[in-house]
Scaffold this motif. Structure first.
Motif, PDB file in Angstrom:
ATOM      1  N   GLU A 207       0.795  -1.224   0.000  1.00  5.73           N
ATOM      2  CA  GLU A 207       0.000   0.000   0.000  1.00  5.73           C
ATOM      3  C   GLU A 207       0.831   1.278   0.000  1.00  5.73           C
ATOM      4  OE1 GLU A 207      -2.475  -0.159   3.435  1.00  5.73           O
ATOM      5  OE2 GLU A 207      -3.732  -1.761   2.663  1.00  5.73           O
ATOM      6  N   THR A 208       2.128   1.175   0.242  1.00  2.57           N
ATOM      7  CA  THR A 208       2.947   2.377   0.403  1.00  2.57           C
ATOM      8  C   THR A 208       3.436   2.884  -0.942  1.00  2.57           C
ATOM      9  OG1 THR A 208       3.677   1.565   2.557  1.00  2.57           O
ATOM     10  CG2 THR A 208       4.960   3.346   1.570  1.00  2.57           C
ATOM     11  N   TYR A 209       3.097   4.140  -1.262  1.00  5.51           N
ATOM     12  CA  TYR A 209       3.489   4.683  -2.564  1.00  5.51           C
ATOM     13  C   TYR A 209       5.003   4.750  -2.705  1.00  5.51           C
ATOM     14  CZ  TYR A 209       3.709   7.498  -6.743  1.00  5.51           C
ATOM     15  OH  TYR A 209       3.992   7.934  -8.012  1.00  5.51           O
ATOM     16  N   ARG A 210       5.695   5.022  -1.622  1.00  4.53           N
ATOM     17  CA  ARG A 210       7.158   5.100  -1.668  1.00  4.53           C
ATOM     18  C   ARG A 210       7.766   3.809  -2.207  1.00  4.53           C
ATOM     19  NH1 ARG A 210       7.663   5.985   3.204  1.00  4.53           N
ATOM     20  NH2 ARG A 210       8.109   3.857   3.897  1.00  4.53           N
ATOM     21  N   ASP A 211       7.199   2.667  -1.830  1.00  2.00           N
ATOM     22  CA  ASP A 211       7.707   1.386  -2.326  1.00  2.00           C
ATOM     23  C   ASP A 211       7.434   1.217  -3.820  1.00  2.00           C
ATOM     24  OD1 ASP A 211       8.602   0.765   0.210  1.00  2.00           O
ATOM     25  OD2 ASP A 211       6.790  -0.370   0.748  1.00  2.00           O
ATOM     26  N   PRO A 319      -7.592   4.813 -18.638  1.00  2.00           N
ATOM     27  CA  PRO A 319      -8.617   4.425 -17.671  1.00  2.00           C
ATOM     28  C   PRO A 319      -8.744   2.918 -17.534  1.00  2.00           C
ATOM     29  CG  PRO A 319      -9.629   4.873 -19.767  1.00  2.00           C
ATOM     30  CD  PRO A 319      -8.148   5.096 -19.957  1.00  2.00           C
ATOM     31  N   CYS A 320      -9.499   2.518 -16.545  1.00  2.00           N
ATOM     32  CA  CYS A 320      -9.844   1.108 -16.363  1.00  2.00           C
ATOM     33  C   CYS A 320     -11.094   1.041 -15.494  1.00  2.00           C
ATOM     34  CB  CYS A 320      -8.690   0.330 -15.715  1.00  2.00           C
ATOM     35  SG  CYS A 320      -8.323   0.828 -14.023  1.00  2.00           S
ATOM     36  N   THR A 321     -11.590  -0.160 -15.266  1.00  3.79           N
ATOM     37  CA  THR A 321     -12.728  -0.323 -14.365  1.00  3.79           C
ATOM     38  C   THR A 321     -12.258  -0.146 -12.917  1.00  3.79           C
ATOM     39  OG1 THR A 321     -12.354  -2.699 -14.237  1.00  3.79           O
ATOM     40  CG2 THR A 321     -13.860  -1.920 -15.940  1.00  3.79           C
ATOM     41  N   PRO A 322     -13.145   0.233 -12.009  1.00  5.87           N
ATOM     42  CA  PRO A 322     -12.740   0.405 -10.607  1.00  5.87           C
ATOM     43  C   PRO A 322     -12.113  -0.848 -10.012  1.00  5.87           C
ATOM     44  CG  PRO A 322     -14.898   1.384 -10.970  1.00  5.87           C
ATOM     45  CD  PRO A 322     -14.546   0.650 -12.229  1.00  5.87           C
ATOM     46  N   GLU A 323     -12.582  -2.020 -10.421  1.00  7.10           N
ATOM     47  CA  GLU A 323     -12.060  -3.270  -9.860  1.00  7.10           C
ATOM     48  C   GLU A 323     -10.573  -3.430 -10.140  1.00  7.10           C
ATOM     49  OE1 GLU A 323     -16.285  -3.240 -10.287  1.00  7.10           O
ATOM     50  OE2 GLU A 323     -14.745  -3.086 -11.879  1.00  7.10           O
ATOM     51  N   LEU A 324     -10.133  -2.980 -11.318  1.00  2.00           N
ATOM     52  CA  LEU A 324      -8.723  -3.150 -11.687  1.00  2.00           C
ATOM     53  C   LEU A 324      -7.790  -2.236 -10.900  1.00  2.00           C
ATOM     54  CD1 LEU A 324      -9.016  -3.595 -15.557  1.00  2.00           C
ATOM     55  CD2 LEU A 324      -8.399  -5.329 -13.870  1.00  2.00           C
ATOM     56  N   LYS A 325      -8.333  -1.215 -10.278  1.00  2.00           N
ATOM     57  CA  LYS A 325      -7.511  -0.359  -9.412  1.00  2.00           C
ATOM     58  C   LYS A 325      -7.301  -0.980  -8.029  1.00  2.00           C
ATOM     59  CE  LYS A 325      -6.028   3.330 -11.561  1.00  2.00           C
ATOM     60  NZ  LYS A 325      -4.579   3.610 -11.667  1.00  2.00           N
ATOM     61  N   ARG A 326      -7.970  -2.045  -7.750  1.00  2.21           N
ATOM     62  CA  ARG A 326      -7.809  -2.819  -6.506  1.00  2.21           C
ATOM     63  C   ARG A 326      -7.905  -1.952  -5.252  1.00  2.21           C
ATOM     64  NH1 ARG A 326      -6.719  -8.118  -6.849  1.00  2.21           N
ATOM     65  NH2 ARG A 326      -7.826  -7.914  -4.860  1.00  2.21           N
ATOM     66  N   PHE A 327      -8.961  -1.148  -5.220  1.00  2.01           N
ATOM     67  CA  PHE A 327      -9.197  -0.338  -4.028  1.00  2.01           C
ATOM     68  C   PHE A 327      -9.510  -1.207  -2.816  1.00  2.01           C
ATOM     69  CE2 PHE A 327     -10.607   2.801  -7.387  1.00  2.01           C
ATOM     70  CZ  PHE A 327      -9.496   3.613  -7.252  1.00  2.01           C
ATOM     71  N   ASP A 328      -9.888  -2.465  -3.061  1.00  4.89           N
ATOM     72  CA  ASP A 328     -10.205  -3.359  -1.944  1.00  4.89           C
ATOM     73  C   ASP A 328      -8.985  -3.679  -1.095  1.00  4.89           C
ATOM     74  OD1 ASP A 328      -9.142  -4.687  -4.181  1.00  4.89           O
ATOM     75  OD2 ASP A 328     -10.112  -6.585  -3.680  1.00  4.89           O
ATOM     76  N   ILE A 329      -7.809  -3.725  -1.737  1.00  2.24           N
ATOM     77  CA  ILE A 329      -6.586  -4.029  -0.979  1.00  2.24           C
ATOM     78  C   ILE A 329      -5.551  -2.900  -1.057  1.00  2.24           C
ATOM     79  CG2 ILE A 329      -6.840  -6.529  -1.112  1.00  2.24           C
ATOM     80  CD1 ILE A 329      -4.883  -6.521  -3.467  1.00  2.24           C
ATOM     81  N   GLY A 330      -5.750  -1.951  -1.985  1.00  5.72           N
ATOM     82  CA  GLY A 330      -4.838  -0.808  -2.082  1.00  5.72           C
ATOM     83  C   GLY A 330      -3.417  -1.177  -2.415  1.00  5.72           C
ATOM     84  N   ASP A 331      -3.221  -2.240  -3.179  1.00  6.10           N
ATOM     85  CA  ASP A 331      -1.869  -2.730  -3.474  1.00  6.10           C
ATOM     86  C   ASP A 331      -1.386  -2.141  -4.795  1.00  6.10           C
ATOM     87  OD1 ASP A 331       0.420  -4.223  -4.145  1.00  6.10           O
ATOM     88  OD2 ASP A 331      -0.322  -5.995  -3.092  1.00  6.10           O
ATOM     89  N   PHE A 332      -0.344  -1.301  -4.716  1.00 11.11           N
ATOM     90  CA  PHE A 332       0.216  -0.677  -5.913  1.00 11.11           C
ATOM     91  C   PHE A 332       0.869  -1.700  -6.844  1.00 11.11           C
ATOM     92  CE2 PHE A 332      -0.098   3.100  -3.229  1.00 11.11           C
ATOM     93  CZ  PHE A 332      -0.524   4.049  -4.142  1.00 11.11           C
ATOM     94  N   GLY A 333       1.241  -2.843  -6.321  1.00 13.83           N
ATOM     95  CA  GLY A 333       1.893  -3.853  -7.141  1.00 13.83           C
ATOM     96  C   GLY A 333       0.958  -4.539  -8.114  1.00 13.83           C
ATOM     97  N   VAL A 334      -0.315  -4.650  -7.774  1.00 11.57           N
ATOM     98  CA  VAL A 334      -1.251  -5.400  -8.622  1.00 11.57           C
ATOM     99  C   VAL A 334      -2.303  -4.513  -9.285  1.00 11.57           C
ATOM    100  CG1 VAL A 334      -0.929  -7.523  -7.323  1.00 11.57           C
ATOM    101  CG2 VAL A 334      -2.759  -5.947  -6.657  1.00 11.57           C
ATOM    102  N   ALA A 335      -2.445  -3.256  -8.857  1.00 12.11           N
ATOM    103  CA  ALA A 335      -3.428  -2.353  -9.451  1.00 12.11           C
ATOM    104  C   ALA A 335      -3.009  -1.964 -10.866  1.00 12.11           C
ATOM    105  CB  ALA A 335      -3.579  -1.106  -8.593  1.00 12.11           C
ATOM    106  N   TRP A 336      -3.994  -1.722 -11.735  1.00 11.71           N
ATOM    107  CA  TRP A 336      -3.716  -1.218 -13.076  1.00 11.71           C
ATOM    108  C   TRP A 336      -3.116   0.183 -12.973  1.00 11.71           C
ATOM    109  CZ3 TRP A 336      -3.099  -2.752 -17.881  1.00 11.71           C
ATOM    110  CH2 TRP A 336      -3.093  -1.788 -18.889  1.00 11.71           C
ATOM    111  N   GLY A 337      -2.110   0.454 -13.798  1.00 10.72           N
ATOM    112  CA  GLY A 337      -1.461   1.755 -13.798  1.00 10.72           C
ATOM    113  C   GLY A 337      -2.033   2.670 -14.864  1.00 10.72           C
ATOM    114  N   GLY A 338      -2.503   3.810 -14.471  1.00  8.07           N
ATOM    115  CA  GLY A 338      -3.019   4.781 -15.417  1.00  8.07           C
ATOM    116  C   GLY A 338      -3.882   5.810 -14.722  1.00  8.07           C
ATOM    117  N   VAL A 339      -3.765   7.071 -15.140  1.00  6.73           N
ATOM    118  CA  VAL A 339      -4.554   8.164 -14.564  1.00  6.73           C
ATOM    119  C   VAL A 339      -5.595   8.592 -15.588  1.00  6.73           C
ATOM    120  CG1 VAL A 339      -4.504  10.551 -13.743  1.00  6.73           C
ATOM    121  CG2 VAL A 339      -2.692   8.962 -13.073  1.00  6.73           C
TER     122      VAL A 339
END
Length: 456
Positions: A207-211, A319-339
């Motif tokens: 979840e840490t953006y620094r990582d 863009p992507c669907t909300p599910e692909l951003k993985r807000f459920d776990i907030g994991d930057f490693g598995v979330a889709w990248g894109g603003v």
């Protein structure tokens, strides 16, 4: 002294503030048959059945040109689609966009897939839309056909693109592709991050953006840009660096240009708006590649714009669907990248630019004239006689708070949600027709599919 305009126009605009090719002025603009036919003094008498008088707080801008948009249609239209993307673009003052060749299925890597893309987009676009082709592993023989079919250039990755169907080029393949494109002076646009450097960086996780930031080091971007520049120097090819994130690369880009290397570069609103230190844990709506970096880096990117090293600012709407951003776990490693920011770019950049002493004319230069120039869109990007009558009515001192649910993007995901922005688009006109605002006559798509040959 030019002769005064004569005859009747289809529509006339009168603006106390107007951003023309030489900066801010006032003026009267006459439109005939979808083109700008006259630009005269504010008190000029131009006859037309319809006259648009801009309010005291409004400025007439050329329609924006966004050369970096992922529409994802066909194949991933649940992420975005031509109807929603172009409606959002129009609401943000954009009148021309160029669609990226990946994230759609099939990707635009041969003439057949280009025709599928065009067939999908036809009759759905609210603004003018053109297409980039893709340069990927194994499609060298397809590039000339795509070029002759009117793509505006070719995009490549130097590392995994995020989707398996759009494989990257290795060093040898990049050399071969640049030599091929140099033969007909086609443009290569490059996602410049070095695959080896990324492979040896810490793995993105948690979840840490620094990582996450540590997993995409600026050295990977700097090294890849240096490689692209040296190949362009050796071969004489035209290259464009996409979504510059690392300010470290600015001196080498300036040096290469001084040596005559034909390299242009863009950055994006999110790199100019946000800072790594401010991104909360788990806020994966901010994830993009290359990443948003530190505040000092952001200020150096602004300096790169001031110095003219960075040519333009475009959205990289991914863009992507909300599910692909993985807000459920907030994991930057598995979330889709894109603003996702297509509708918000003008306001986002103006909000930041004005507090740094830039003028609205500077923003128009970065977001309209210069992207049109580098892409070869000769009739776009300025309020001048002969140009397409693509216009935006903008209220720079008005303001709003972003509500992602009210945007025209297909999915209500935005890094700008809840953020106050300065500047409101009140109307957008495409080739002399109102498509956004109180004068808009129809919700039906009015845009056209454009090609490189038609635009030049």
């Amino acid at each position: 002294m030019p002769e005064p305009a004569t005859g009747t126009f289809d529509v006339v605009f009168r603006a106390r503030r107007l951003i023309g090719p030489n900066g801010e002025t006032s003026g009267t603009v006459g439109v005939r048959d979808g083109r700008i036919a006259a630009v005269e003094a504010l008190d000029a008498r131009l006859d037309a059945p319809r006259t648009i008088e801009l309010a005291e707080d409004e400025v007439l801008l050329p329609g924006l040109v966004d050369t970096h948009v992922h529409v994802n249609d066909p194949g991933r239209a649940e992420w975005e689609g031509f109807e929603t993307a172009t409606r959002a673009a129009a609401a943000g003052g954009i009148t021309t966009l160029l669609d990226m060749p990946l994230n759609s299925l099939p990707p635009t890597i041969d003439t057949q897939s280009l025709e599928v893309k065009r067939k999908t987009a036809r009759d759905k676009v609210h603004i003018d839309v053109g297409f980039w082709g893709g340069a990927v592993h194994g499609n060298l023989a397809e590039l000339r056909g795509l070029h002759e079919s009117g793509v505006f250039g070719f995009k490549c990755f130097l590392l995994h693109s995020g989707v398996d169907e759009f494989p990257p080029l290795n060093a040898t393949e990049l050399d071969e592709a640049l030599r091929e494109l140099a033969g007909y002076d086609a443009l290569m646009i490059v996602h410049a991050e070095d695959s080896d450097a990324i492979e040896h960086a810490p793995t993105a996780h948690g979840e840490t953006y620094r990582d996450f930031l540590a997993s995409r080091p600026r050295g990977a971007e700097n090294f890849a840009i240096a490689q692209v520049i040296e190949l362009a120097r050796r071969i004489g090819a035209r290259v464009h660096i996409l979504h510059l994130s690392s300010s470290d690369a600015l001196p080498m880009i300036a040096s290469a240009r001084a040596d005559g290397v034909r390299v242009t570069v863009e950055t994006c609103p999110h790199y100019l708006s946000f800072a790594a230190e401010e991104i909360p844990d788990g806020a994966t709506q901010f994830k993009c590649c290359p990443p948003i970096r530190e505040a000092r880096n952001r200020e150096l990117l602004w300096q790169g714009l001031a110095d003219g090293i960075i040519d333009c600012v475009v959205s990289d709407h991914s863009p992507c669907t909300p599910e692909l951003k993985r807000f459920d776990i907030g994991d930057f490693g598995v979330a889709w990248g894109g603003v996702a920011s297509l509708q918000l770019g003008l306001s986002a950049v103006w909000t930041q630019a004005r507090v740094r002493g830039f003028e609205l004319a500077d923003v128009v230069n970065w977001m309209s004239r210069r992207p049109a120039e580098f892409a070869g869109l000769r009739r776009k990007g300025s309020i001048a006689v002969g140009q397409d009558a693509d216009l935006c009515v903008f209220a720079p001192d008005d303001a709003f708070v972003v509500d992602a649910a009210k945007l025209h993007h297909r999915n209500a995901v935005s890094a700008y949600h809840g953020r106050p922005l300065a500047g409101v688009v009140r109307a957008t006109w495409l080739r002399g027709r109102p498509i956004v605002g109180p004068d808009a006559e129809s919700a039906a798509p009015q845009g056209e599919l454009i090609t490189r040959t038609e635009a030049s």
